[in-house]
Design an enzyme around this catalytic site. Sequence first.
Site, mmCIF file in Angstrom:
data_model
loop_
_atom_site.group_PDB
_atom_site.id
_atom_site.type_symbol
_atom_site.label_atom_id
_atom_site.label_comp_id
_atom_site.label_asym_id
_atom_site.label_seq_id
_atom_site.Cartn_x
_atom_site.Cartn_y
_atom_site.Cartn_z
ATOM 1 N N CYS A 1 13.193 10.480 7.930
ATOM 2 C CA CYS A 1 13.036 10.039 9.319
ATOM 3 C C CYS A 1 14.353 10.102 10.071
ATOM 4 C CB CYS A 1 12.476 8.623 9.338
ATOM 5 S SG CYS A 1 13.454 7.485 8.356
ATOM 6 N N GLU B 1 8.988 16.024 15.864
ATOM 7 C CA GLU B 1 9.472 15.809 14.501
ATOM 8 C C GLU B 1 8.819 16.842 13.579
ATOM 9 O OE1 GLU B 1 8.090 12.358 12.240
ATOM 10 O OE2 GLU B 1 10.158 11.983 11.660
ATOM 11 N N LYS C 1 0.878 -1.177 0.000
ATOM 12 C CA LYS C 1 0.000 0.000 0.000
ATOM 13 C C LYS C 1 0.911 1.222 0.000
ATOM 14 C CE LYS C 1 -1.923 2.923 2.120
ATOM 15 N NZ LYS C 1 -1.700 4.337 1.731
ATOM 16 N N GLU D 1 8.522 1.145 11.506
ATOM 17 C CA GLU D 1 9.616 2.121 11.322
ATOM 18 C C GLU D 1 8.957 3.485 11.401
ATOM 19 O OE1 GLU D 1 12.698 1.358 11.116
ATOM 20 O OE2 GLU D 1 12.757 -0.714 10.428
HETATM 21 P P1 NAD Z 1 1.802 8.444 7.712
HETATM 22 O O1 NAD Z 1 1.952 7.769 9.018
HETATM 23 O O2 NAD Z 1 0.795 9.516 7.591
HETATM 24 O O3 NAD Z 1 1.462 7.387 6.556
HETATM 25 C C1 NAD Z 1 2.285 6.271 6.293
HETATM 26 C C2 NAD Z 1 1.478 5.245 5.506
HETATM 27 O O4 NAD Z 1 0.429 4.742 6.356
HETATM 28 C C3 NAD Z 1 0.769 5.792 4.269
HETATM 29 O O5 NAD Z 1 0.781 4.838 3.241
HETATM 30 C C4 NAD Z 1 -0.655 6.010 4.774
HETATM 31 O O6 NAD Z 1 -1.614 5.995 3.744
HETATM 32 C C5 NAD Z 1 -0.817 4.824 5.696
HETATM 33 N N1 NAD Z 1 -1.874 4.955 6.720
HETATM 34 C C6 NAD Z 1 -2.437 6.087 7.199
HETATM 35 N N2 NAD Z 1 -3.386 5.782 8.121
HETATM 36 C C7 NAD Z 1 -3.396 4.434 8.236
HETATM 37 C C8 NAD Z 1 -4.142 3.512 9.044
HETATM 38 N N3 NAD Z 1 -5.066 3.921 9.914
HETATM 39 N N4 NAD Z 1 -3.877 2.200 8.910
HETATM 40 C C9 NAD Z 1 -2.933 1.755 8.058
HETATM 41 N N5 NAD Z 1 -2.203 2.580 7.261
HETATM 42 C C10 NAD Z 1 -2.429 3.902 7.359
HETATM 43 O O7 NAD Z 1 3.273 8.955 7.343
HETATM 44 P P2 NAD Z 1 3.732 9.847 6.111
HETATM 45 O O8 NAD Z 1 3.253 11.235 6.348
HETATM 46 O O9 NAD Z 1 3.399 9.161 4.838
HETATM 47 O O10 NAD Z 1 5.330 9.780 6.287
HETATM 48 C C11 NAD Z 1 6.019 10.571 7.181
HETATM 49 C C12 NAD Z 1 6.328 9.842 8.475
HETATM 50 O O11 NAD Z 1 6.973 8.598 8.192
HETATM 51 C C13 NAD Z 1 7.301 10.592 9.375
HETATM 52 O O12 NAD Z 1 6.867 10.533 10.706
HETATM 53 C C14 NAD Z 1 8.601 9.820 9.212
HETATM 54 O O13 NAD Z 1 9.497 9.937 10.285
HETATM 55 C C15 NAD Z 1 8.121 8.442 9.020
HETATM 56 N N6 NAD Z 1 9.134 7.632 8.353
HETATM 57 C C16 NAD Z 1 9.832 6.710 9.092
HETATM 58 C C17 NAD Z 1 10.832 5.962 8.481
HETATM 59 C C18 NAD Z 1 11.629 4.953 9.266
HETATM 60 O O14 NAD Z 1 12.220 4.076 8.641
HETATM 61 N N7 NAD Z 1 11.662 5.006 10.589
HETATM 62 C C19 NAD Z 1 11.120 6.134 7.136
HETATM 63 C C20 NAD Z 1 10.384 7.082 6.426
HETATM 64 C C21 NAD Z 1 9.382 7.817 7.043
#
Ligand code: NAD
Length: 480
Positions: free
Chosen positions: A283, A383, A174, A249
């Site tokens: 991240c 963050e 997804k 992550e």
């Molecule tokens: P997000 O949490 O908003 O979304 C991540 C993914 O989850 C998307 O595909 C989204 O559609 C999906 N999602 C949203 N609600 C959901 C639910 N209820 N159930 C299941 N899936 C759901 O994050 P974002 O804005 O896309 O990305 C930014 C964040 O990701 C930042 O906090 C960043 O630190 C983190 N990040 C972490 C890593 C790591 O490896 N630790 C790497 C990249 C990004």
Amino acid sequence: MRTEGLYIDGSRTEAADGATASTHDPSTGEVIARFAQAGTADADRAVRAADRAFRTGDWSRASARERGQVLHRLSQLVRVHTEELAQLEARDAGKPIAAARGEMGSVATTFAYYAGAADKVGGQTLPGHADGTLLTFREPLGVCAAIVPWNFPLVITAWKVAPALAMGNTVVVKPAELTPLTALRLAELATEAGLPDGVLNVVPGPGSKVGDALVRHPLVRKVSFTGSTEVGTRVMQAAAEDITRVSLELGGKSANLVFADADLEACVDSSVFSVFDNAGQDCCARSRMLIERDVFDEFVERFVDRVERLRVGPTGDEATEIGPLISPGQRESVEAHLQGALEDGARCLTGGQRPDGPLADGNYLVPAVLVGAEPAARIVQEEVFGPVVALLPFDDEPEAVALANDSVYGLSGSIWTRDVGRALRVARHVETGMLSVNTSSSVHIEAPFGGMKQSGIGREQGLPALDHYSELKSVFIAND
Ligand code: NAD
């Protein structure tokens, strides 16, 4: 404009309810593609296709060497299509084209690494019994759901898909709604590489519907989630209903610890990218820079000078170092963090404004450098996920470690010092999953990647990732 279909059971398909959505170029705001937007019925269709594919055994019970060969071909196809994929990612995610090319190289490397690993991990025979043989098998789990954010779309997809496939699982990806294009193309390349139908499926759609439906689906055995800590919490709660395995992550607020004996020039040159790379939407961004007080003023001066020479520009320009933020909403969120920092008493030494001129239509924000924030201030604790860094002084090593650990997160970080003993001491005491010393480079395919505390659970990359995509089964065979 053609509509990109979902990828289910080896072919493109419309969403069950016919829904579509558009994706935009963050550097201009233009629509670049339309795609079928999956709903819960499509999530179910994709999981059932993946489950059927798993049960045929064509992939899950193929020899590990055969699986490795398919992954190797996929790695080669990604290399052949690097330019196409890089252009797609650069436009979809607003990345400087040079950075996007680098990312596609790392995607190919990820598939090559797990192609090689596929036939090198297995079970054991265990000593202890004279009356029989005790052994373990390493079994695939079944259908794995990979939920991916928008900041490194294909890189993070590969980190999940490659080890899952190497172990014989089937996968439903997804992607983030904002960046679905490269994952869809990857699925086509995987079929071309010889992956059986249904083994890799891609369903872009809203997280609260499609992501949630995948996490709750009874046929999904494992969820690998990368995204915010807030959503990660919900994913873990939902997965608990069926005891579905999860690895998470999540967010970060990583520290860069600069001691007075460091090579300041090398440190400044590298550190600007450790926080502003990918417009700070990383991240691992070292968004808290902790500097020994003796060199604080000198460091700040050099750092600001270097930041002001970063090339903020159009994503298609080979020389661009800093591109736009992913969306207008993300830029507003970063601006709100900046405003909050100023209200809390920080001073902005440079940046923080929207550029005018040719970049005015994109979601650009000039990299901002803040000083004067208190360690407990929101800008030091939260963050931001944008081009904003806070610089704080410290007096000695214990204070440096205490400041670094004063965070709910623990993902990455760097230490700059010429004293090897101190580097090792500090590295042992900082609560974080990954560290680099005298460089900002802390992500390596061979090394486990992941966080401590609220930065997540589990590790991607390296051989430890394979543990998250397999179960150990023990079998005792009596001699007679
Ligand atoms: P997000 O949490 O908003 O979304 C991540 C993914 O989850 C998307 O595909 C989204 O559609 C999906 N999602 C949203 N609600 C959901 C639910 N209820 N159930 C299941 N899936 C759901 O994050 P974002 O804005 O896309 O990305 C930014 C964040 O990701 C930042 O906090 C960043 O630190 C983190 N990040 C972490 C890593 C790591 O490896 N630790 C790497 C990249 C990004």
